[in-house]
Enzyme design. Structure first.
Site, PDB file in Angstrom:
ATOM      1  N   ASP A  74      25.087  15.060 -10.384  1.00 50.47           N
ATOM      2  CA  ASP A  74      26.249  15.750  -9.817  1.00 50.47           C
ATOM      3  C   ASP A  74      27.188  14.805  -9.069  1.00 50.47           C
ATOM      4  O   ASP A  74      27.839  15.188  -8.094  1.00 50.47           O
ATOM      5  CB  ASP A  74      25.808  16.879  -8.868  1.00 50.47           C
ATOM      6  N   GLU A  75      27.280  13.587  -9.530  1.00 59.36           N
ATOM      7  CA  GLU A  75      28.130  12.594  -8.864  1.00 59.36           C
ATOM      8  C   GLU A  75      29.607  12.795  -9.225  1.00 59.36           C
ATOM      9  O   GLU A  75      30.492  12.182  -8.597  1.00 59.36           O
ATOM     10  CB  GLU A  75      27.723  11.169  -9.279  1.00 59.36           C
ATOM     11  N   LYS A 134      30.324  12.994 -12.832  1.00 59.88           N
ATOM     12  CA  LYS A 134      30.393  12.296 -14.127  1.00 59.88           C
ATOM     13  C   LYS A 134      31.404  12.969 -15.052  1.00 59.88           C
ATOM     14  O   LYS A 134      32.115  12.313 -15.790  1.00 59.88           O
ATOM     15  CB  LYS A 134      29.007  12.301 -14.802  1.00 59.88           C
ATOM     16  N   LYS A 157      34.289  14.408 -14.706  1.00 57.36           N
ATOM     17  CA  LYS A 157      35.702  14.014 -14.618  1.00 57.36           C
ATOM     18  C   LYS A 157      35.945  12.690 -15.361  1.00 57.36           C
ATOM     19  O   LYS A 157      36.902  12.575 -16.128  1.00 57.36           O
ATOM     20  CB  LYS A 157      36.096  13.878 -13.139  1.00 57.36           C
ATOM     21  N   ASN A 165      19.816  21.162 -18.838  1.00 56.01           N
ATOM     22  CA  ASN A 165      19.655  21.081 -17.377  1.00 56.01           C
ATOM     23  C   ASN A 165      20.900  20.469 -16.738  1.00 56.01           C
ATOM     24  O   ASN A 165      21.126  20.613 -15.540  1.00 56.01           O
ATOM     25  CB  ASN A 165      18.402  20.256 -16.992  1.00 56.01           C
ATOM     26  N   GLY A 172      24.871  19.926 -15.796  1.00 52.63           N
ATOM     27  CA  GLY A 172      26.028  20.786 -15.567  1.00 52.63           C
ATOM     28  C   GLY A 172      27.209  19.894 -15.246  1.00 52.63           C
ATOM     29  O   GLY A 172      27.258  19.318 -14.168  1.00 52.63           O
ATOM     30  N   HIS A 173      28.105  19.739 -16.178  1.00 54.72           N
ATOM     31  CA  HIS A 173      29.237  18.822 -15.997  1.00 54.72           C
ATOM     32  C   HIS A 173      30.538  19.613 -15.916  1.00 54.72           C
ATOM     33  O   HIS A 173      30.833  20.425 -16.781  1.00 54.72           O
ATOM     34  CB  HIS A 173      29.299  17.822 -17.155  1.00 54.72           C
ATOM     35  N   THR A 174      31.290  19.364 -14.849  1.00 53.78           N
ATOM     36  CA  THR A 174      32.533  20.108 -14.625  1.00 53.78           C
ATOM     37  C   THR A 174      33.725  19.258 -15.025  1.00 53.78           C
ATOM     38  O   THR A 174      33.849  18.110 -14.592  1.00 53.78           O
ATOM     39  CB  THR A 174      32.666  20.470 -13.133  1.00 53.78           C
ATOM     40  N   GLN A 188      22.279  13.872 -15.471  1.00 52.15           N
ATOM     41  CA  GLN A 188      21.457  13.602 -14.271  1.00 52.15           C
ATOM     42  C   GLN A 188      21.865  12.261 -13.637  1.00 52.15           C
ATOM     43  O   GLN A 188      23.002  11.849 -13.792  1.00 52.15           O
ATOM     44  CB  GLN A 188      19.959  13.620 -14.619  1.00 52.15           C
ATOM     45  N   VAL A 211      24.332  24.492 -12.668  1.00 55.60           N
ATOM     46  CA  VAL A 211      23.412  25.173 -13.586  1.00 55.60           C
ATOM     47  C   VAL A 211      22.697  26.321 -12.877  1.00 55.60           C
ATOM     48  O   VAL A 211      22.676  27.448 -13.357  1.00 55.60           O
ATOM     49  CB  VAL A 211      22.370  24.164 -14.147  1.00 55.60           C
ATOM     50  N   ARG A 237      23.169  22.403  -2.827  1.00 54.43           N
ATOM     51  CA  ARG A 237      22.670  21.028  -2.911  1.00 54.43           C
ATOM     52  C   ARG A 237      22.375  20.488  -1.512  1.00 54.43           C
ATOM     53  O   ARG A 237      23.116  20.781  -0.571  1.00 54.43           O
ATOM     54  CB  ARG A 237      23.717  20.132  -3.580  1.00 54.43           C
ATOM     55  N   LEU A 246      35.672  10.897  -2.284  1.00 57.16           N
ATOM     56  CA  LEU A 246      36.002  10.265  -0.999  1.00 57.16           C
ATOM     57  C   LEU A 246      36.663  11.274  -0.071  1.00 57.16           C
ATOM     58  O   LEU A 246      36.408  11.308   1.131  1.00 57.16           O
ATOM     59  CB  LEU A 246      36.949   9.081  -1.245  1.00 57.16           C
TER      60      LEU A 246
HETATM   61  P1  GDP Z   1      28.374  15.911 -12.798  1.00 55.63           P
HETATM   62  O1  GDP Z   1      27.118  16.685 -13.066  1.00 55.63           O
HETATM   63  O2  GDP Z   1      28.099  14.516 -12.354  1.00 55.63           O
HETATM   64  O3  GDP Z   1      29.350  15.954 -13.940  1.00 55.63           O
HETATM   65  O4  GDP Z   1      29.069  16.610 -11.555  1.00 55.63           O
HETATM   66  P2  GDP Z   1      29.261  18.201 -11.317  1.00 55.63           P
HETATM   67  O5  GDP Z   1      30.312  18.684 -12.233  1.00 55.63           O
HETATM   68  O6  GDP Z   1      27.950  18.905 -11.332  1.00 55.63           O
HETATM   69  O7  GDP Z   1      29.732  18.189  -9.794  1.00 55.63           O
HETATM   70  C1  GDP Z   1      30.837  17.445  -9.363  1.00 55.63           C
HETATM   71  C2  GDP Z   1      31.866  18.403  -8.719  1.00 55.63           C
HETATM   72  O8  GDP Z   1      32.779  17.644  -7.944  1.00 55.63           O
HETATM   73  C3  GDP Z   1      32.716  19.145  -9.713  1.00 55.63           C
HETATM   74  O9  GDP Z   1      32.976  20.429  -9.198  1.00 55.63           O
HETATM   75  C4  GDP Z   1      34.001  18.340  -9.804  1.00 55.63           C
HETATM   76  O10 GDP Z   1      35.138  19.108 -10.158  1.00 55.63           O
HETATM   77  C5  GDP Z   1      34.121  17.856  -8.387  1.00 55.63           C
HETATM   78  N1  GDP Z   1      34.782  16.544  -8.215  1.00 55.63           N
HETATM   79  C6  GDP Z   1      34.713  15.444  -9.023  1.00 55.63           C
HETATM   80  N2  GDP Z   1      35.370  14.406  -8.448  1.00 55.63           N
HETATM   81  C7  GDP Z   1      35.874  14.868  -7.267  1.00 55.63           C
HETATM   82  C8  GDP Z   1      36.614  14.255  -6.202  1.00 55.63           C
HETATM   83  O11 GDP Z   1      36.937  13.072  -6.221  1.00 55.63           O
HETATM   84  N3  GDP Z   1      36.922  15.048  -5.131  1.00 55.63           N
HETATM   85  C9  GDP Z   1      36.558  16.354  -5.059  1.00 55.63           C
HETATM   86  N4  GDP Z   1      36.886  17.043  -3.974  1.00 55.63           N
HETATM   87  N5  GDP Z   1      35.841  16.965  -6.044  1.00 55.63           N
HETATM   88  C10 GDP Z   1      35.499  16.219  -7.116  1.00 55.63           C
HETATM   89  P1  IMO Z   2      23.810  16.717 -13.948  1.00 58.69           P
HETATM   90  O1  IMO Z   2      23.901  16.142 -15.346  1.00 58.69           O
HETATM   91  C1  IMO Z   2      21.320  17.461 -10.431  1.00 58.69           C
HETATM   92  C2  IMO Z   2      17.032  18.103 -11.138  1.00 58.69           C
HETATM   93  C3  IMO Z   2      16.480  19.475 -10.839  1.00 58.69           C
HETATM   94  C4  IMO Z   2      15.062  19.095 -10.386  1.00 58.69           C
HETATM   95  C5  IMO Z   2      14.731  17.927 -11.304  1.00 58.69           C
HETATM   96  C6  IMO Z   2      13.861  18.301 -12.505  1.00 58.69           C
HETATM   97  O2  IMO Z   2      24.645  17.893 -13.695  1.00 58.69           O
HETATM   98  O3  IMO Z   2      23.967  15.614 -12.942  1.00 58.69           O
HETATM   99  P2  IMO Z   2      14.405  19.559 -14.765  1.00 58.69           P
HETATM  100  O4  IMO Z   2      14.887  20.962 -15.018  1.00 58.69           O
HETATM  101  O5  IMO Z   2      15.296  18.503 -15.294  1.00 58.69           O
HETATM  102  O6  IMO Z   2      12.982  19.354 -15.174  1.00 58.69           O
HETATM  103  O7  IMO Z   2      14.411  19.438 -13.145  1.00 58.69           O
HETATM  104  O8  IMO Z   2      15.953  17.401 -11.741  1.00 58.69           O
HETATM  105  N1  IMO Z   2      18.183  18.073 -12.077  1.00 58.69           N
HETATM  106  C7  IMO Z   2      19.442  17.846 -11.701  1.00 58.69           C
HETATM  107  N2  IMO Z   2      19.988  17.687 -10.469  1.00 58.69           N
HETATM  108  N3  IMO Z   2      22.106  17.371 -11.529  1.00 58.69           N
HETATM  109  C8  IMO Z   2      21.574  17.493 -12.769  1.00 58.69           C
HETATM  110  O9  IMO Z   2      22.287  17.270 -13.893  1.00 58.69           O
HETATM  111  C9  IMO Z   2      20.195  17.792 -12.897  1.00 58.69           C
HETATM  112  N4  IMO Z   2      19.361  18.003 -13.939  1.00 58.69           N
HETATM  113  C10 IMO Z   2      18.133  18.162 -13.421  1.00 58.69           C
HETATM  114  O10 IMO Z   2      17.207  20.113  -9.820  1.00 58.69           O
HETATM  115  O11 IMO Z   2      15.098  18.596  -9.070  1.00 58.69           O
HETATM  116 MG    MG Z   3      26.176  18.462 -12.490  1.00 59.70          MG
END
Ligand code: GDP
Ligand code: IMO
Ligand code: MG
Length: 428
Positions: A12-13, A15, A17, A37, A39-41, A221, A297, A302, A329
């Site tokens: 959830d860093e 990725k 974007k 598993n 979840g990319h936004t 992940q 997901v 978090r 940031l």
């Molecule tokens: P991923 O799993 O690494 O693709 O990340 P997620 O989509 O699960 O979570 C990242 C969230 O941060 C999403 O809701 C994005 O829209 C949001 N996001 C991404 N970059 C930035 C940023 O620089 N600032 C803010 N405020 N939100 C961001």
């Molecule tokens: P994205 O791609 C954050 C975590 C789960 C749990 C552990 C094992 O959006 O960054 P699993 O269902 O994979 O066996 O669960 O891994 N986890 C994530 N945490 N972002 C994810 O994906 C994750 N995918 C799995 O919360 O701690």
């Molecule tokens: Mg995610």
């Protein structure tokens, strides 16, 4: 040129974007590990897309590949495809290719995921309950059903019987009985919708690579959830580091490869496990709310904490990151003081990395450097010079510990809200 996007923390860093940005420039976008598993936004103009299994390039009608390193839940795939269809995104066998040797997630794997978590009790992992771990277990146990098995009716039935026989005694204890014949019929039905995507994708990717196509490998992940290098056993069941790009696809070209390490300006984690810089005070509440830190997901809140430079440094090395992207940031804008973890003290000894020993991890004390916050908005800033002085100091300090320059800084969810310091994205 080839690009990989890897999370350097616990997922959830942000990725999505960067993957979306790179995918608009790529010819092919490839998933190489994990499953639904993830979840990319992606925020594209006014529309927000959330993807789990499909490579993000599908939104831009790029050639998308789901590699053999992924575990595939056929029903989840069809759901995701139909949701996107409803939003006007068409998916067919011209833009989606799935490795024919990919291993399937079956209904039994979700049940086993649940049973495993029940049996772990207080030490549960907090999985996404998508059956990911159990499907990978069957893969390495050499029992898995692969996509290509669906077209061989007898083989499929035989393998399915064996698989269920293997798991049934344990599930009976929980009164979780599965009718294999129904599962068999269900697989045949779903097979009609997914077999058209089955391909020898290793061949397609290598051919594209040889033709000098731009290929983007989309990681899910993060490095600290890697089955080998993460905070085991509180990890996911696949290798999330960049080495998996090759084993998870069969791509064999090792040069001309840039690895983007996506790194949040603070730290979050979903599920259980060690988190040395975790906060449990008002700052944690602030980060959760301002950063909208709720799982894509599972919708779980978090856990939030300070930036852990030692962990990130470790991830950068393991994945051979060439470019760091510092995200979110802007979420730190209102804080008075911001801390960075530069190492640990464990039983009186200093460490500049996280030792794997779980017993040592229990006694970890982070060593912090405190910096003054900037107390003004950075949201949407696109130029380094426009950042407040204290925000620059924060970034420069992180760079000092990581011993690497940060290439890209994200100041908002949209593509335009980015500082591309070396014009990397503009030059691709
Ligand atoms: P991923 O799993 O690494 O693709 O990340 P997620 O989509 O699960 O979570 C990242 C969230 O941060 C999403 O809701 C994005 O829209 C949001 N996001 C991404 N970059 C930035 C940023 O620089 N600032 C803010 N405020 N939100 C961001
Ligand atoms: P994205 O791609 C954050 C975590 C789960 C749990 C552990 C094992 O959006 O960054 P699993 O269902 O994979 O066996 O669960 O891994 N986890 C994530 N945490 N972002 C994810 O994906 C994750 N995918 C799995 O919360 O701690
Ligand atoms: Mg995610």
């Amino acid at each position: 040129m080839f690009y990989s996007v890897i999370g350097t923390q616990w997922g959830d860093e942000g990725k999505g974007k960067i993957v979306d940005w790179l995918s608009s420039l790529a010819d092919m976008v490839v998933r190489f590990q994990g499953g639904n598993n993830a979840g990319h936004t992606l925020k594209i103009e006014d529309k927000v897309y959330k993807l789990n299994l499909l490579p993000s390039g599908i939104i831009r009608n790029k050639k998308c590949i789901i590699g053999n390193g992924v575990v595939l839940d056929p029903w989840a795939l069809i759901d995701e495809i139909s949701k996107l269809n409803n939003e006007g995104i068409l998916i067919n066998n011209q833009n989606l290719y799935i490795a024919e040797n990919i291993c399937l997630i079956l209904p039994i794997h979700k049940i086993i995921d649940e049973v495993n978590e029940i049996e772990r009790g207080n030490e549960n992992i907090g999985t996404t309950m998508r059956g990911i771990g159990p499907a990978y277990e069957d893969k390495v146990g050499r029992r898995a059903i692969r996509l290509c098995d669906i077209q061989n009716f007898d083989l499929l039935k035989n393998k399915l019987d064996k698989l269920h026989k293997f798991h049934q005694p344990r599930l009976e204890k929980y009164n979780k009985n599965i009718d294999v014949d129904i599962v068999y019929q269900d697989i045949l039905s779903i097979g009609k919708h997914i077999l058209k995507f089955a391909s020898p994708v290793w061949k397609i990717i290598n051919e594209a690579g040889e033709k000098k196509n731009i290929i983007l490998f989309e990681g899910a992940q993060g490095s600290l959830l890697d089955i080998d290098f993460g905070t085991y056993p509180f990890v996911t069941s696949s290798n999330t580091s960049s080495g998996q790009v090759f084993a998870g696809t069969g791509f064999g070209i090792k040069d001309n490869h840039k690895v983007f390490g996506i790194t949040k300006a603070y730290t979050t984690r979903v599920g259980s496990g060690p988190f040395p810089t975790e906060l449990k005070d008002d700052i944690a509440i602030y980060l959760t709310e301002k950063g909208k830190e709720f799982g894509t997901v599972t919708k779980r809140k978090r856990r939030c904490g300070w930036f852990d430079a030692s962990l990130v440094k470790q991830s950068l090395k393991i994945s051979g990151v060439t470019d760091i992207v510092l995200t979110k940031l802007d979420v730190l804008d209102e804080l008075d003081i911001i801390k960075i973890c530069t190492g640990y003290k464990i039983n009186g000894k200093n460490y500049d990395y996280l030792p794997f020993d779980e017993k040592l991890q229990e006694h970890i004390e982070p060593i912090y450097k405190s910096l003054d916050g900037w107390k003004q908005t950075t949201f949407g800033i696109t130029k380094w010079e426009s950042l407040p002085e204290n925000a620059k100091k924060y970034i420069l300090y992180i760079e000092k510990i990581l011993e690497k320059k940060i290439s890209i800084i994200s100041t908002g969810p949209e593509r335009s809200e980015t500082i591309d310091r070396n014009n990397i994205l503009g030059n691709i």
